[in-house]
Design an enzyme around this catalytic site. Structure first.
Site, PDB file in Angstrom:
ATOM      1  N   ASP A 182       0.818  -1.215   0.000  1.00 31.49           N
ATOM      2  CA  ASP A 182       0.000   0.000   0.000  1.00 31.49           C
ATOM      3  C   ASP A 182       0.857   1.273   0.000  1.00 31.49           C
ATOM      4  OD1 ASP A 182       0.763  -0.903   2.577  1.00 31.49           O
ATOM      5  OD2 ASP A 182      -0.749   0.345   3.546  1.00 31.49           O
ATOM      6  N   GLU A 225      -0.602  -2.113   5.154  1.00 34.61           N
ATOM      7  CA  GLU A 225       0.324  -2.049   6.295  1.00 34.61           C
ATOM      8  C   GLU A 225       0.140  -0.748   7.067  1.00 34.61           C
ATOM      9  OE1 GLU A 225       3.283  -1.283   8.963  1.00 34.61           O
ATOM     10  OE2 GLU A 225       3.245  -0.063   7.148  1.00 34.61           O
ATOM     11  N   GLU A 226      -0.273   0.305   6.359  1.00 32.65           N
ATOM     12  CA  GLU A 226      -0.287   1.645   6.961  1.00 32.65           C
ATOM     13  C   GLU A 226      -1.573   1.959   7.713  1.00 32.65           C
ATOM     14  OE1 GLU A 226       2.236   3.648   6.920  1.00 32.65           O
ATOM     15  OE2 GLU A 226       3.496   3.116   5.208  1.00 32.65           O
ATOM     16  N   ARG A 275      18.617  -6.608  13.468  1.00 33.96           N
ATOM     17  CA  ARG A 275      18.525  -6.416  14.917  1.00 33.96           C
ATOM     18  C   ARG A 275      17.780  -7.598  15.524  1.00 33.96           C
ATOM     19  NH1 ARG A 275      20.147  -2.764  19.164  1.00 33.96           N
ATOM     20  NH2 ARG A 275      19.256  -3.793  20.963  1.00 33.96           N
ATOM     21  N   HIS A 329       7.753   8.637   4.344  1.00 37.04           N
ATOM     22  CA  HIS A 329       6.579   9.446   4.708  1.00 37.04           C
ATOM     23  C   HIS A 329       6.783  10.936   4.411  1.00 37.04           C
ATOM     24  CE1 HIS A 329       4.299   6.298   7.295  1.00 37.04           C
ATOM     25  NE2 HIS A 329       5.239   5.686   6.593  1.00 37.04           N
TER      26      HIS A 329
HETATM   27 ZN    ZN Z   1       6.511   1.151   5.594  1.00 36.19          ZN
END
Ligand code: ZN
Length: 395
Positions: free
Chosen positions: A82, A140-141, A181, A368
Site C-alpha cells: 500500500d 500495512e499503513e 537487529r 513518509h
Molecule cells: Zn513502511
C-alpha cells in the site's frame, strides 16, 4: 547456489526497475490496492508461479513455490503493497500519476523485491529444497493492519512456514547494505483519544465554569508520569500527544469540551496493557478531581516487533556471506511500528532493513515525506538477498 542467485538478481535488475517504476507511478491507498494486486498477479503468472488472490479484504495474494528437492522446510517471505496519502514532489519520469497518493514508504520497493525473489526461486527450483510461501500483503499503513487479516484468514497455514522474512527500506543506509537487529526491534503502537468534558462560560467568571482547557493542561503533563515514574527506566516507552483541540472557546470564552489525541509505544507487551490501564485511570481521576470528566478510548494497534534471536542471527550470517561483512550493519531499536509485528508474535520472524541511499551522496530522503526516493540498485540487493535467505542452509 549463491552465485547463481546473484547472477539472476543482476540480470533481472532492469525488469525490477520497470516493475518498481510501474508500481511507484500507480500507488494505491491501504486496502484499495486493486491494480497493484492485478499487476502482481500478472507477474506471478508470467513467472509460472501458482497463487491465490482475494486475501485480507480482497487485494492480498499468497503464492507458493515448491523446490524440486524433498524437504518439509517451509519459509515465508512477505511484502506490503500500500501507499500513503501524500502528494509526490519528486520531478521524475515515474512520478505518481494518482493525485494525492504516493509510495512514500517504499512498499513499491518491497513488492518489487519479493517479485524478484520469486522469479529467482522459481528459476532455480530444481536446486533447492522445501517450499517458499510468498505473502503480498495489503494495508500495512492502516489499522487493523493487513498482516493481522492475512493471519486471521489462514495465510500461515497449509503449509505452515517455520519462519518468515520481511524487509523495509532504510533511507540513511547506503544501497548495497542491509541491517539486522535480533530481539525486540520495533514498538507496539496504540492510539489514545481523550475527550475532556467541563462546563463552559465567560472567561472572566471561571468560578462559574469547569475549565476543560486547564484540565487538559494538567492531563498532558500528568500523564507523562506514566513514562517518567511508572515505566521501568530500562524499558523504552513513549507517550506523545500530537493533537489538541477545544470545541468552541475564544480569548474570553471557556469551552465545554477539549479533545486530545496521542500515541503510546513501548517494547514490552505486558507493560503495554498495564500502561493503558494507568493512562485510563489517571485521565479519569485527574479530570474528576478538577470537577470535570474524561473519557479515554485506546485503539489497540500493532504489537511489538520481536525478531527471533536465532533466526535473525543466522540470517545476519547468511547476509554477510551473500553481501560481504562490511555491507551488513547492526540496527538500533526504534519506536516506530510495523504490522509485520503480527507475524513475529506467532512464528519465528526476521524483519531487516534494506539500504536505499545513493552511494555517491549523503542526502537522505526520509520515508513518509513527499521527496522520498531510492537508489534503484537496492532492488538487486533486496531481491537477491531475500531469495538467498529463503533457501540458505541454516536459516
Ligand atoms: Zn513502511
Amino acid at each position: 547456489m549463491q552465485e547463481r542467485i546473484k547472477a539472476l538478481a543482476q540480470s533481472w535488475l532492469n525488469e525490477g526497475i520497470a516493475i518498481r517504476r510501474h508500481l511507484h507511478q500507480h500507488p494505491e491507498l491501504s486496502f484499495q490496492e486493486k491494480e497493484t494486486s492485478q499487476f502482481i498477479a500478472g507477474k506471478l503468472e508470467a513467472y509460472g508461479i501458482p497463487f491465490q488472490g482475494g486475501w485480507a479484504g480482497g487485494t492480498g495474494i499468497v503464492a507458493l513455490i515448491e523446490g524440486r528437492q524433498p524437504s518439509d522446510r517451509v519459509v515465508a517471505l512477505r511484502a506490503d503493497m500500500d501507499a500513503l496519502p501524500i502528494q509526490e514532489a519528486n520531478q521524475v519520469s515515474y512520478c505518481s500519476v494518482n493525485e494525492g497518493v504516493m509510495h512514500a514508504c517504499g512498499h513499491d520497493v518491497h513488492t518489487t523485491c519479493l517479485l524478484g525473489a520469486a522469479y529467482i526461486l522459481q528459476t532455480l527450483r530444481e536446486s533447492w529444497s522445501g517450499k517458499v510461501k510468498l505473502l503480498f500483503q495489503p494495508g500495512e499503513e492502516l489499522l487493523p493492519g493487513g498482516a493481522s487479516l492475512m493471519i486471521g484468514e489462514g495465510a500461515l497455514e497449509n503449509p505452515a512456514p517455520g519462519g518468515i522474512f520481511g524487509q523495509h527500506v532504510e533511507p540513511p543506509l547506503q544501497a548495497g547494505k542491509v541491517g539486522f537487529r535480533p530481539g525486540r526491534y520495533m514498538a507496539s503502537s496504540d492510539e489514545i483519544y481523550l475527550t475532556i468534558e467541563g462546563k463552559g462560560g465567560h472567561g472572566a467568571m471561571p468560578h462559574q465554569t469547569v475549565d476543560p482547557i486547564l484540565i487538559a493542561a494538567h492531563l498532558i503533563t500528568g500523564l507523562q508520569q506514566v513514562i517518567s515514574r511508572n515505566t521501568n527506566p530500562f524499558l523504552p516507552a513513549v507517550l506523545t500527544f500530537g493533537h489538541i483541540a477545544s470545541e468552541g472557546g475564544a480569548t474570553n470564552i471557556i469551552p465545554n469540551t477539549v479533545k486530545i489525541k496521542g500515541t503510546f509505544r513501548t517494547l514490552d507487551e505486558s507493560w503495554r496493557f498495564e500502561a493503558h490501564e494507568r493512562i485510563r485511570k489517571m485521565a479519569r481521576q485527574l479530570a474528576e478531581s478538577m470537577g470535570g470528566h474524561c473519557e479515554c478510548r485506546i485503539e489497540v494497534g500493532y504489537p511489538v516487533l520481536d525478531n527471533d534471536e536465532a533466526l535473525t542471527m543466522k540470517a545476519r550470517k547468511q547476509a554477510e556471506a551473500y553481501l560481504g561483512a562490511s555491507n551488513v550493519v547492526d540496527l538500533p531499536q526504534r519506536l516506530t511500528s510495523e504490522d509485520f509485528a503480527f507475524y513475529s508474535q506467532v512464528l519465528p520472524a526476521c524483519f531487516y532493513r534494506l539500504g536505499v541511499r545513493r552511494p555517491d551522496s549523503d542526502a537522505v530522503f526520509p520515508v513518509h515525506t513527499n521527496t522520498f526516493d531510492v537508489d534503484e540498485s537496492c532492488l538487486e540487493t533486496g531481491a537477491g538477498l531475500m531469495a538467498w535467505l529463503a533457501v540458505a542452509d541454516g536459516v
